[in-house]
Design a protein around this motif. Structure first.
Motif, PDB file in Angstrom:
ATOM      1  N   THR A 181     -12.324  86.274   3.591  1.00 52.31           N
ATOM      2  CA  THR A 181     -12.633  84.851   3.484  1.00 52.31           C
ATOM      3  C   THR A 181     -12.560  84.207   4.866  1.00 52.31           C
ATOM      4  N   PRO A 182     -13.162  83.038   5.023  1.00 53.33           N
ATOM      5  CA  PRO A 182     -13.011  82.321   6.289  1.00 53.33           C
ATOM      6  C   PRO A 182     -11.541  82.061   6.631  1.00 53.33           C
ATOM      7  N   GLU A 183     -10.723  81.793   5.624  1.00 56.25           N
ATOM      8  CA  GLU A 183      -9.297  81.587   5.879  1.00 56.25           C
ATOM      9  C   GLU A 183      -8.659  82.832   6.471  1.00 56.25           C
ATOM     10  N   ASP A 184      -9.050  84.006   5.971  1.00 54.19           N
ATOM     11  CA  ASP A 184      -8.544  85.264   6.523  1.00 54.19           C
ATOM     12  C   ASP A 184      -8.902  85.380   8.007  1.00 54.19           C
ATOM     13  N   THR A 200      -8.273  74.760  10.166  1.00 52.89           N
ATOM     14  CA  THR A 200      -8.857  73.425  10.271  1.00 52.89           C
ATOM     15  C   THR A 200     -10.323  73.516   9.868  1.00 52.89           C
ATOM     16  N   PRO A 201     -10.955  72.401   9.563  1.00 48.26           N
ATOM     17  CA  PRO A 201     -12.384  72.462   9.218  1.00 48.26           C
ATOM     18  C   PRO A 201     -13.228  73.096  10.331  1.00 48.26           C
ATOM     19  N   GLN A 202     -12.919  72.807  11.585  1.00 46.12           N
ATOM     20  CA  GLN A 202     -13.686  73.369  12.698  1.00 46.12           C
ATOM     21  C   GLN A 202     -13.501  74.888  12.771  1.00 46.12           C
ATOM     22  N   ASN A 203     -12.275  75.355  12.600  1.00 46.70           N
ATOM     23  CA  ASN A 203     -12.021  76.792  12.658  1.00 46.70           C
ATOM     24  C   ASN A 203     -12.609  77.513  11.449  1.00 46.70           C
ATOM     25  N   LEU A 204     -12.612  76.862  10.297  1.00 50.07           N
ATOM     26  CA  LEU A 204     -13.240  77.457   9.119  1.00 50.07           C
ATOM     27  C   LEU A 204     -14.749  77.573   9.318  1.00 50.07           C
ATOM     28  N   ASP A 205     -15.361  76.577   9.957  1.00 51.24           N
ATOM     29  CA  ASP A 205     -16.792  76.654  10.260  1.00 51.24           C
ATOM     30  C   ASP A 205     -17.082  77.818  11.210  1.00 51.24           C
ATOM     31  N   ALA A 261     -15.329  80.534  11.500  1.00 51.64           N
ATOM     32  CA  ALA A 261     -15.139  81.772  10.742  1.00 51.64           C
ATOM     33  C   ALA A 261     -16.324  82.040   9.818  1.00 51.64           C
ATOM     34  N   ARG A 262     -16.847  81.020   9.186  1.00 50.52           N
ATOM     35  CA  ARG A 262     -18.020  81.198   8.309  1.00 50.52           C
ATOM     36  C   ARG A 262     -19.207  81.732   9.101  1.00 50.52           C
ATOM     37  N   ARG A 263     -19.437  81.137  10.277  1.00 54.80           N
ATOM     38  CA  ARG A 263     -20.553  81.595  11.121  1.00 54.80           C
ATOM     39  C   ARG A 263     -20.345  83.036  11.569  1.00 54.80           C
ATOM     40  N   LYS A 264     -19.120  83.368  11.932  1.00 57.38           N
ATOM     41  CA  LYS A 264     -18.788  84.727  12.377  1.00 57.38           C
ATOM     42  C   LYS A 264     -19.022  85.735  11.245  1.00 57.38           C
ATOM     43  N   LEU A 265     -18.567  85.376  10.040  1.00 54.81           N
ATOM     44  CA  LEU A 265     -18.770  86.258   8.895  1.00 54.81           C
ATOM     45  C   LEU A 265     -20.249  86.403   8.546  1.00 54.81           C
ATOM     46  N   GLU A 266     -21.011  85.325   8.659  1.00 54.55           N
ATOM     47  CA  GLU A 266     -22.447  85.393   8.371  1.00 54.55           C
ATOM     48  C   GLU A 266     -23.168  86.294   9.367  1.00 54.55           C
ATOM     49  N   SER A 267     -22.775  86.232  10.635  1.00 51.67           N
ATOM     50  CA  SER A 267     -23.480  87.016  11.645  1.00 51.67           C
ATOM     51  C   SER A 267     -22.995  88.460  11.735  1.00 51.67           C
TER      52      SER A 267
END
Length: 68
Positions: free
Chosen positions: A31-34, A44-49, A51-57
């Protein structure tokens, strides 16, 4: 003669998240939290964003790059 424990010998700027706090293994759903926690950042919302981008790529293997 006094001895120190591993906890006492850590520097104050050691920000790695202990393994016991990470609730996902690299082979399971990451998960992004992981990702944020594995990076030692605050959730934080910025760090979760980030992480989401990193996981997507990079996919779930992205977390492996963060672990020692």
């Amino acid at each position: 003669m006094a001895t120190s424990t591993p906890e006492e010998s850590r520097s104050s700027d050691d920000v790695r998240t202990p393994d016991a706090l990470l609730h996902s293994a690299p082979s399971s759903n990451v998960t992004p939290e992981d990702m944020v926690m594995a990076s030692g950042r605050d959730v934080t919302p910025q760090n979760l964003d980030w992480a989401r981008r990193k996981l997507e790529s990079e996919g779930p293997a992205a977390i492996e790059k963060l672990l020692p």
